[in-house]
Structures are given as C-alpha cells and as structure tokens.
Scaffold this active site. Structure first.
Site: not given
Length: 313
Positions: A19, A64, A151, A163, A167, A198
């Site tokens: 993305i 980074d 997301s 996750y 998010k 992706t």
C-alpha cells in the site's frame, strides 16, 4: 497532465512495497515531492525511480519507524531540505503481515507474547512517533494532513488479538490527534483500505495450501476483485486536495466511501468494491450468501447499525 499537488511535500512510511508503494506512486503522479521510507535502500530506489517516471520527485530514506532516533532523523532531513515544509504524512509502515500468516488459527496464549511487538512496533508505535515529529512541522505552518492506515479489524475480531488492538488504537490515534490539531488547521484521519492485492498476499494466495483452508479459500475468491495498492494512493491525493478536509478530520474513512465521495475508480479502471454494501456483507454470512446476488449494489449498511453492532456498552 494536471499536477494538483505540485510543490507539496509528503512523507510515506513503509513504501518499498504494498500500500505504501501505491500511495507514493499516486502522490508523485499528482506532482508532489515524496519522501519514502523502508529498511532496504535498494528496494526504495526501485520505487523512487518508478514514482519519478510518473511525475514529481521521490526521495528514498532508510528508516525503521519503530526506532525514534531514525524517525527523528527522517523529519530533520525533511525540515532541512524542504525549509520546514510538510503537507502530508502517511503512517503506513507495517511489519506484521508475515507474523499474522505464520500464526493463523492460533489463540493469543498459544503464540509468543513477543508477537505483540512483531505486529505493533512497526505500526502503531511507529505511527505515533511519526505523528509527533510530523506535527512539529505542520503546526507552525497552520496546515497539513496526517493519514493513518488502519482497517475494519479495529471494529471486530480479525486475525488475532494484537492485530485488532493495534488497529483500534490506530483509529483512536487519528481521532485524538485530530482533536488536538484542529485549532492549528491540521487534519488527521484514519483510512481503511478494503482487501488489497499486495505483493505478499498475492504470493500467499498462490500457494496450494490455501485451497485446503475454507476461510482462505473464501478469501481467495474475494481477492481476485480486491483493490490495487494504488487505490489507497488515489484516496490520499483526493483527501490532500480537498479544500474542506478539516470537516473530515478525526473520522474513519473507508476507501469505498472515499471512492463514492470523490468519484474514484481503481487504476485499472474497475469500480471500487463497496464492502459496506448489503450484498457484500451478506456474501460473507453463512447461510445468507444466496441473498447477496438479489440485492442492488446501492443498498448499504447504515453507519448507525455499524455503531450499534460494535458498541461496547
């Protein structure tokens, strides 16, 4: 060709692929000067060359984003080279996809506790660092846009615990930053892409084992009509050139909503799949998939229903 962002300065983190790469390409195509970050200079240079062939300027910077010292150095470089100007920051860098694929179907107590860092250090943590240093350039200028890539996993369970928590925190990061930035004329939004083609997911979907997993098999059928990585870039360009962007600040903005708002199509000419349409939602509900084909595409799930469904009270 029109260059609506000519003269503007942007930073896109995690732009060596996926993305981030798609966003960088579209920003350069719109005429902007774009600083792209990643951990490998060779891949960044390839993206920079491709982006500059479309227009604008592209500057590769090894960074980074989980390391504050490297983030600080990035924004010091932008400050020095662009006389303090920064118009758009896209917090996209994310290193958790491979970990998510490797730990699929495992509960949080069955995985190393360090998975939290694997998923959220280059992600939520880095997004906060970049927002701090990016805002220090935007606030004195009285304008700017920060985009946090998030997301729908912030609303309902998706993949694993780290996750979803990460998010949800990304959406809250955008909302709270927007609250403090609004009086300075700086906007901050959370962008939800749909399913995106992706490079890493394309590679994974090509594996034979995917056909043995019923969940992944269903995902693969949706993947064929998924968004390209550059659709997110078209969304960012539309937001960055919207004179009324402050009215959207603090909000969660699904890519399908932005496609409707700004009349966007994907770069290959396809209409953007509306994952908030009733037909799309029902196609993923066991026993109701047959009903999806009978519903017109313009019927959408009302936002108040989503709010009720995801309410924690």
């Amino acid at each position: 060709m029109a260059a609506p962002m000519n003269g503007q300065v942007c930073v896109v983190t995690g732009a060596s692929r996926g993305i981030g790469r798609g966003i960088a390409l579209q920003l350069c195509k719109a005429g902007a000067t774009v600083y792209i970050t990643g951990r490998h200079l060779d891949t960044l240079r390839v993206v920079a060359q491709e982006a500059q062939s479309l227009g604008g300027q592209c500057v590769p910077v090894v960074c980074d984003s989980s390391q504050e010292s490297e983030v600080r150095s990035l924004f010091e470089q932008v400050d020095r080279e662009q006389q303090g100007r920064l118009d758009v920051l896209v917090n996209n860098a994310y290193a958790g996809v491979q970990t998510i694929l490797n730990t699929r179907n495992k509960a949080f107590w069955e995985t190393p506790a360090s998975m939290w860092d694997d998923i959220n250090n280059v992600g939520l943590r880095g997004h906060y660092f970049c927002s701090v240093y990016g805002a220090r350039l935007m606030v004195p200028a009285g304008q700017g846009l920060i985009v946090v890539i998030s997301s729908p996993g912030s609303l309902q369970y998706m993949f694993n615990v780290p996750y979803g928590v990460g998010k949800a925190a990304c959406d809250k990061l955008a909302a709270d930053c927007a609250h403090e930035l609004r009086r300075h004329g700086v906007s901050c939004v959370s962008l939800w892409p749909g399913i995106v083609q992706t490079e890493l997911l394309k590679e994974h979907m090509a594996k034979e084992e995917v056909l043995q997993d019923p969940v992944l098999k269903q995902f693969k059928s949706a993947f064929s009509s998924a968004e390209t990585t550059e659709l997110s870039g078209k969304c960012v360009v539309a937001l960055a050139t919207d004179p009324n962007i402050l009215s959207l600040s603090g909000k969660v903005l699904p890519s399908c909503d932005l496609a409707r708002r700004y009349g966007l199509r994907d770069v290959d000419g396809r209409p953007v799949q509306d994952y908030l349409s009733l037909s799309s939602v029902l196609s993923h509900v066991s026993g109701l998939g047959w009903l999806a084909s009978y519903l017109p595409s313009f019927l959408r799930v009302p936002k108040w229903i989503i709010a009720l469904y995801t309410s924690k009270f």
